[in-house]
Design a protein around this motif. Structure first.
Motif, mmCIF file in Angstrom:
data_model
loop_
_atom_site.group_PDB
_atom_site.id
_atom_site.type_symbol
_atom_site.label_atom_id
_atom_site.label_comp_id
_atom_site.label_asym_id
_atom_site.label_seq_id
_atom_site.Cartn_x
_atom_site.Cartn_y
_atom_site.Cartn_z
ATOM 1 N N ASN A 435 5.827 55.528 0.311
ATOM 2 C CA ASN A 435 5.278 54.208 0.611
ATOM 3 C C ASN A 435 4.336 53.789 -0.521
ATOM 4 O O ASN A 435 3.814 54.633 -1.252
ATOM 5 N N LEU A 436 4.091 52.483 -0.632
ATOM 6 C CA LEU A 436 3.136 51.978 -1.620
ATOM 7 C C LEU A 436 1.790 51.793 -0.927
ATOM 8 O O LEU A 436 1.660 50.978 -0.017
ATOM 9 N N TYR A 437 0.790 52.577 -1.339
ATOM 10 C CA TYR A 437 -0.527 52.549 -0.709
ATOM 11 C C TYR A 437 -1.515 51.802 -1.604
ATOM 12 O O TYR A 437 -1.581 52.055 -2.804
ATOM 13 N N GLU A 438 -2.276 50.914 -1.002
ATOM 14 C CA GLU A 438 -3.282 50.150 -1.737
ATOM 15 C C GLU A 438 -4.609 50.251 -0.992
ATOM 16 O O GLU A 438 -4.639 50.262 0.247
ATOM 17 N N ILE A 439 -5.708 50.338 -1.742
ATOM 18 C CA ILE A 439 -7.045 50.475 -1.152
ATOM 19 C C ILE A 439 -7.875 49.239 -1.473
ATOM 20 O O ILE A 439 -7.884 48.776 -2.615
ATOM 21 N N LYS A 440 -8.579 48.716 -0.464
ATOM 22 C CA LYS A 440 -9.482 47.588 -0.675
ATOM 23 C C LYS A 440 -10.806 47.851 0.028
ATOM 24 O O LYS A 440 -10.831 48.443 1.113
ATOM 25 N N ASP A 441 -11.890 47.402 -0.605
ATOM 26 C CA ASP A 441 -13.186 47.358 0.058
ATOM 27 C C ASP A 441 -13.119 46.306 1.169
ATOM 28 O O ASP A 441 -12.389 45.328 1.061
ATOM 29 N N VAL A 442 -13.877 46.507 2.218
ATOM 30 C CA VAL A 442 -13.806 45.603 3.365
ATOM 31 C C VAL A 442 -14.100 44.159 2.976
ATOM 32 O O VAL A 442 -13.548 43.210 3.544
ATOM 33 N N ARG A 443 -14.950 43.969 1.950
ATOM 34 C CA ARG A 443 -15.298 42.600 1.571
ATOM 35 C C ARG A 443 -14.231 41.949 0.690
ATOM 36 O O ARG A 443 -14.270 40.756 0.430
ATOM 37 N N GLN A 444 -13.268 42.747 0.227
ATOM 38 C CA GLN A 444 -12.127 42.189 -0.492
ATOM 39 C C GLN A 444 -11.005 41.803 0.470
ATOM 40 O O GLN A 444 -10.066 41.115 0.089
ATOM 41 N N PHE A 445 -11.138 42.260 1.718
ATOM 42 C CA PHE A 445 -10.074 42.052 2.698
ATOM 43 C C PHE A 445 -10.090 40.623 3.211
ATOM 44 O O PHE A 445 -11.135 40.054 3.516
ATOM 45 N N ASN A 446 -8.902 40.037 3.316
ATOM 46 C CA ASN A 446 -8.734 38.685 3.834
ATOM 47 C C ASN A 446 -7.702 38.728 4.950
ATOM 48 O O ASN A 446 -6.736 39.500 4.890
ATOM 49 N N ARG A 447 -7.885 37.904 5.964
ATOM 50 C CA ARG A 447 -6.939 37.886 7.087
ATOM 51 C C ARG A 447 -5.515 37.592 6.623
ATOM 52 O O ARG A 447 -4.548 38.006 7.266
ATOM 53 N N LYS A 448 -5.390 36.901 5.496
ATOM 54 C CA LYS A 448 -4.059 36.602 4.974
ATOM 55 C C LYS A 448 -3.333 37.875 4.558
ATOM 56 O O LYS A 448 -2.109 37.901 4.430
ATOM 57 N N ASP A 449 -4.138 38.935 4.306
ATOM 58 C CA ASP A 449 -3.539 40.207 3.910
ATOM 59 C C ASP A 449 -2.620 40.766 4.986
ATOM 60 O O ASP A 449 -1.724 41.560 4.693
ATOM 61 N N LEU A 450 -2.855 40.372 6.223
ATOM 62 C CA LEU A 450 -2.043 40.885 7.325
ATOM 63 C C LEU A 450 -0.569 40.524 7.144
ATOM 64 O O LEU A 450 0.316 41.239 7.617
ATOM 65 N N LYS A 451 -0.310 39.410 6.449
ATOM 66 C CA LYS A 451 1.069 38.971 6.236
ATOM 67 C C LYS A 451 1.683 39.611 4.994
ATOM 68 O O LYS A 451 2.899 39.661 4.857
ATOM 69 N N LYS A 452 0.817 40.105 4.096
ATOM 70 C CA LYS A 452 1.305 40.653 2.831
ATOM 71 C C LYS A 452 1.752 42.114 2.956
ATOM 72 O O LYS A 452 2.512 42.603 2.127
ATOM 73 N N TYR A 453 1.219 42.801 3.963
ATOM 74 C CA TYR A 453 1.448 44.244 4.067
ATOM 75 C C TYR A 453 2.220 44.580 5.334
ATOM 76 O O TYR A 453 2.123 43.890 6.354
ATOM 77 N N ASP A 454 2.966 45.669 5.266
ATOM 78 C CA ASP A 454 3.689 46.136 6.447
ATOM 79 C C ASP A 454 2.739 46.755 7.462
ATOM 80 O O ASP A 454 2.989 46.721 8.662
#
Length: 691
Positions: A435-454
């Motif tokens: 799988n492709l794993y990506e790490i983000k700090d909580v303040r980089q997280f956006n609700r739109k990310d929910l659609k970008k990732y499985d």
């Protein structure tokens, strides 16, 4: 019935989890035996019934509480006054330190007697213990007839101790006591009621400073900055001010500190403006640094980071392939860590005991390295910092280079890069490497990310979204099962290297009627995942690879070069290593010195994983005559020679050797070398490790 510390912590773990935890997870986190745990669970259920809650259920090694109970229990724990709690001796010591340092009240023997409902003799003994504990920090506990007990010593060290004890109480689930002392004192002095809403406003002020100066603090540090400012204010109200040399700070750092001091005035918190230098040191200790690569070689933090990696490679017999990437990643932690050491700023670590226990040998090796480098660079490095560094090293140690063809998975973390890497490795053990794993700090997280990732996985349950899977920094069995269920539901193609439960299900259906096919598939998958985990995560022990014929008692005196060849000889004869392995060990010694003298006179020697190593192995050589390693001013009588083909398979061997080195009797027996033959040595070591 009142809550005691063990019952309270079990309740808190359950309330803050998904409502389910395995008995194994609770045992590890609370360091309780199974017998003690069952006893405390019985008491917990009695308390739940007394307070009109349904009791916890224990089924198939899982402890669970009903979902409808969870929020009510959280609120009950949060609102419960800490005076109702039965404190342990250590907790009373921590609370008393906070009372003396921060409280607006006159702290006397009578006050402490009433506070803990204990005898005068208990209080006096406790004060003796506190004096002993603080003596190492150069702090004295004194008493004034009018003001009660107070601390005398370096104000910077006093503040370090206060925040260390404060964070310790927060980490141990006794937050109410620590918070009550600090917030009551600030409320009294400022005439403003300290509550959660006000604290959130203060956090917003810290974020405003970030925006104003275009700087960023670690997401988990913002609340800690607020706590530090409240502590500083309480100390100011006790007429204690700490002034550092202004020349140590940039104008931007001092401006940030001044801005914060001014922003807190509206809460009635008027901090002495001379504290701007100390507040600047706190901010530097929490700052995310983005240093230009051209400056790395000129920076002390760069040199320290490079030393950590080089010495870890030498001591752990491993080889890192991406050192530049490691240095750049670790510098995010090392740079502020250096400031924390220089200015004695305490960092909070919520998972210290879990990391120390689960990754014992990794932590112990890192501790040896950091203690050595602390002396070299003159920077104090405490156990929590060591723990974080071990996470970084462990994360890079386990990184794989597999091509990714699977799902796109995001890990949202607030604990820092080191912890993120560790979480990623645990998730990879469950979901696989493709799988492709990506790490983000909580303040980089956006609700739109929910659609970008499985799949989005977070360590922060405050995000509160059904599409986000919450996990703790050390995954519980229940959380692993949830990940596995997601994979079963969403995987279009199961890798060939996995055992496919569906195929086994088809065989079962040939001979039996299956009522719930999905439950059986889940159960099979869970079983094979645990088996896979066990095979992958458990490296071979010392006794798994130690052969009697690889143990030598050498009678003659010889040079240190010949001694290394002598120690390698059994491994060469058994086709564990090539003839050139001894030369590679000597080359490392030339570069790093006696990089792993485990105890005085006892050396762990090894090369790095390379074509000179054919398989995992170890030899033990005891010299009747001490070997003079004159280049380094050392006399060696025992050499453990280890060879490994990779970064993983020898970890348990190192752990077993560290365990042997904790026993003074074992050390003396090995150094005296009174054994008659290799069989006696083999059986002696086996007996010690089996205890």
């Amino acid at each position: 019935m009142e809550l005691n510390q063990n019952i309270y912590r079990i309740l808190k773990l359950l309330a803050e989890s998904d409502g389910k935890l395995s008995l194994t997870d609770i045992e590890k986190q609370l360091k309780q035996s199974k017998r003690t745990l069952y006893y405390n669970l019985e008491k917990l259920n009695q308390w739940l019934l007394d307070n009109n809650f349904r009791p916890a259920e224990i089924k198939e090694n899982i402890v669970s509480i009903k979902q409808e109970n969870k929020n009510s229990l959280k609120a009950l724990i949060k609102n419960r006054t800490f005076q109702d709690y039965i404190f342990s001796k250590e907790e009373r010591i921590n609370l008393t330190i906070l009372y003396i340092a921060l409280s607006e009240k006159k702290v006397t023997i009578d006050f402490l007697k009433r506070c803990y409902d204990v005898s005068k003799n208990t209080v006096l003994n406790m004060l003796v213990d506190i004096r002993k504990n603080l003596a190492d920090h150069g702090i004295e506990v004194k008493c004034h007839s009018k003001g009660g007990y107070y601390f005398s010593g370096d104000e910077r060290e006093i503040r370090y101790v206060v925040m260390a004890r404060y964070f310790e109480m927060l980490n141990n689930g006794i937050a109410e006591g620590a918070q009550d002392i600090l917030q009551t004192a600030v409320t009294h002095y400022s005439k403003h009621e300290m509550n959660q809403q006000l604290l959130r406003q203060m956090e917003a002020d810290v974020h405003s400073v970030e925006d104003y100066l275009q700087e960023r603090f670690f997401s988990t540090s913002v609340y800690e900055i607020v706590l530090y400012i409240l502590m500083i204010y309480a100390r100011n109200c006790k007429k204690k001010v700490l002034v550092l040399e202004k020349s140590q700070f940039d104008d931007s750092d001092l401006l940030a500190a001044k801005t914060l001091i001014e922003s807190f005035v509206k809460y009635g918190i008027k901090i002495d403006t001379r504290e701007s230098t100390y507040i600047a040191s706190v901010l530097l200790s929490c700052k995310v640094f983005d240093m230009d690569e051209a400056m790395y070689s000129l920076d002390l933090s760069y040199q320290l980071t490079s030393d950590i990696i080089d010495i870890f490679e030498a001591k752990m017999c491993v080889k890192f392939n991406k050192k530049d990437e490691m240095i750049q990643t670790m510098l995010m932690h090392i740079k502020p860590m250096v400031y924390r050491g220089q200015y004695r700023i305490k960092v909070r670590n919520t998972i210290f005991w879990e990391i120390k226990n689960k990754y014992y040998e990794l932590y112990q090796i890192t501790k040896m390295i950091m203690n050595m480098l602390s002396a070299k660079y003159g920077i104090p490095i405490d156990k929590d910092e060591i723990c974080f560094i071990s996470l970084y090293l462990g994360g890079f140690l386990d990184q794989r280079n597999a091509e990714t063809t699977g799902k796109h998975i995001l890990i949202v973390c607030g604990f820092g890069v080191g912890t993120s890497l560790l979480i990623k490795e645990q998730i990879m053990q469950v979901l696989g490497e493709d799988n492709l794993y990506e790490i983000k700090d909580v303040r980089q997280f956006n609700r739109k990310d929910l659609k970008k990732y499985d799949l989005v996985i977070s360590t922060l349950n405050r995000l509160e979204d059904n599409q986000i899977l919450y996990v703790s920094p050390l995954l519980t069995e229940y959380q692993k099962q949830k990940l596995m269920e997601w994979e079963l539901k969403n995987s279009e193609n199961i890798r060939r290297d996995k055992i496919i439960p569906q195929e086994i299900l088809n065989i079962v259906k040939t001979y039996a009627e299956v009522e719930d096919e999905q439950a059986l598939v889940n159960g099979l998958k869970n079983y094979f995942m645990k088996k896979k985990d066990k095979l992958e995560s458990v490296s071979k022990s010392l006794m798994d690879i130690l052969e009697e014929s690889n143990i030598i008692i050498y009678e003659d005196n010889e040079s240190y070069t010949d001694a290394i060849y002598t120690a390698c000889k059994p491994l060469v004869e058994k086709n564990v290593v090539t003839k050139n392995y001894a030369k590679s060990v000597l080359n490392i010694m030339e570069d790093y010195g006696l990089y792993f003298e485990m105890r005085e006179g006892i050396l762990l020697a090894h090369g790095k994983p390379s074509e000179e190593v054919l398989r995992l192995g170890i030899s033990i050589t005891l010299f009747r005559q001490p070997i003079d390693f004159f280049k380094w001013g050392k006399s060696i009588r025992v050499i453990f020679m280890v060879a490994t083909t990779d970064n993983h398979s020898h970890r348990q061997v190192i752990g077993d050797l560290l365990s042997l080195m904790k026993d003074e009797t074992v050390i003396q027996q090995l150094l005296m070398c009174n054994f008659k033959d290799n069989n006696e040595i083999y059986n002696y070591i086996k007996k010690i490790l089996e205890r």
